[in-house]
Motif scaffolding. Structure first.
Motif, short mmCIF file in Angstrom:
data_model
loop_
_atom_site.label_atom_id
_atom_site.label_comp_id
_atom_site.label_asym_id
_atom_site.label_seq_id
_atom_site.Cartn_x
_atom_site.Cartn_y
_atom_site.Cartn_z
N THR A 4 41.24 0.05 26.49
CA THR A 4 40.62 1.30 26.91
C THR A 4 41.51 2.49 26.61
O THR A 4 41.04 3.52 26.13
CB THR A 4 40.28 1.24 28.42
N MET A 5 42.81 2.37 26.89
CA MET A 5 43.74 3.46 26.61
C MET A 5 43.83 3.73 25.11
O MET A 5 43.89 4.89 24.69
CB MET A 5 45.12 3.14 27.18
N LEU A 6 43.86 2.71 24.29
CA LEU A 6 43.90 2.90 22.84
C LEU A 6 42.62 3.57 22.35
O LEU A 6 42.68 4.47 21.49
CB LEU A 6 44.11 1.57 22.13
N ALA A 7 41.47 3.18 22.87
CA ALA A 7 40.21 3.81 22.48
C ALA A 7 40.20 5.28 22.91
O ALA A 7 39.75 6.15 22.15
CB ALA A 7 39.03 3.06 23.10
N PHE A 51 42.39 7.28 20.59
CA PHE A 51 41.71 7.44 19.30
C PHE A 51 40.67 8.55 19.38
O PHE A 51 40.59 9.41 18.49
CB PHE A 51 41.07 6.12 18.88
N VAL A 52 39.88 8.58 20.44
CA VAL A 52 38.86 9.61 20.61
C VAL A 52 39.50 10.99 20.76
O VAL A 52 39.04 11.97 20.18
CB VAL A 52 37.95 9.28 21.81
N LEU A 53 40.58 11.08 21.53
CA LEU A 53 41.27 12.36 21.69
C LEU A 53 41.88 12.83 20.37
O LEU A 53 41.85 14.02 20.06
CB LEU A 53 42.34 12.25 22.77
N ALA A 54 42.42 11.92 19.59
CA ALA A 54 42.97 12.29 18.28
C ALA A 54 41.87 12.79 17.35
O ALA A 54 42.05 13.77 16.63
CB ALA A 54 43.71 11.10 17.66
N LEU A 55 40.72 12.14 17.38
CA LEU A 55 39.59 12.61 16.57
C LEU A 55 39.11 13.98 17.01
O LEU A 55 38.80 14.84 16.18
CB LEU A 55 38.44 11.61 16.65
#
Length: 114
Positions: free
Chosen positions: A29-32, A35-39
Motif C-alpha cells: 500500500t505504501m509503495l502504491a 507511486f501515485v504521489l510521484a505521478l
C-alpha cells in the motif's frame, strides 16, 4: 482439535504468520501511494511547464502591473506587453484603451544592470 492448533493450521494454509501478511500489505500500500504521489508531482510539473505561455518568438505574455478598483465592477488596469504599457478602463460591458506609453524599466532589470 483445539483453537490454538486450528489457528496454526490456518496460518500454514495462508502461507505464514498473519503478522507477515499484514506488513506485506502495508508495504504494498505504501509503495502504491508513493507511486501515485510521484505521478501526481510529475503531472503537475508538466502542467506548469505547458501553461507558462510564451509566444513563438520567445516573448513573455502580457502582465498586469497594477489594478485599481474604481467601483463595483469598474477597474483601471495597467498592462505591460513587451516594451509598452497600456492603461485600460475595464467595466462589466467593455474594455477601453485609455493610454499607451513606453514601459518603464522594471526594478529587477535595474538591479541586474548594476
Amino acid at each position: 482439535m483445539n483453537g490454538a492448533s486450528a489457528a496454526a493450521s490456518a496460518a500454514q494454509v495462508a502461507g505464514g504468520p498473519p503478522e507477515a501478511s499484514l506488513w506485506s500489505s502495508v508495504l504494498v500500500t505504501m509503495l502504491a501511494l508513493a507511486f501515485v504521489l510521484a505521478l501526481a508531482w510529475l503531472f503537475l510539473r508538466l502542467l506548469k511547464r505547458a501553461t507558462t505561455m510564451r509566444s513563438i518568438d520567445g516573448r513573455t505574455p502580457p502582465q498586469v502591473v497594477q489594478a485599481v478598483p474604481l467601483g463595483g465592477r469598474e477597474r483601471l488596469i495597467v498592462v505591460r506587453d513587451g516594451d509598452h504599457e497600456y492603461v485600460l478602463g475595464v467595466t462589466a460591458a467593455n474594455v477601453s484603451l485609455i493610454d499607451k506609453r513606453a514601459a518603464a524599466p522594471s526594478p529587477l532589470a535595474a538591479d541586474h544592470d548594476a
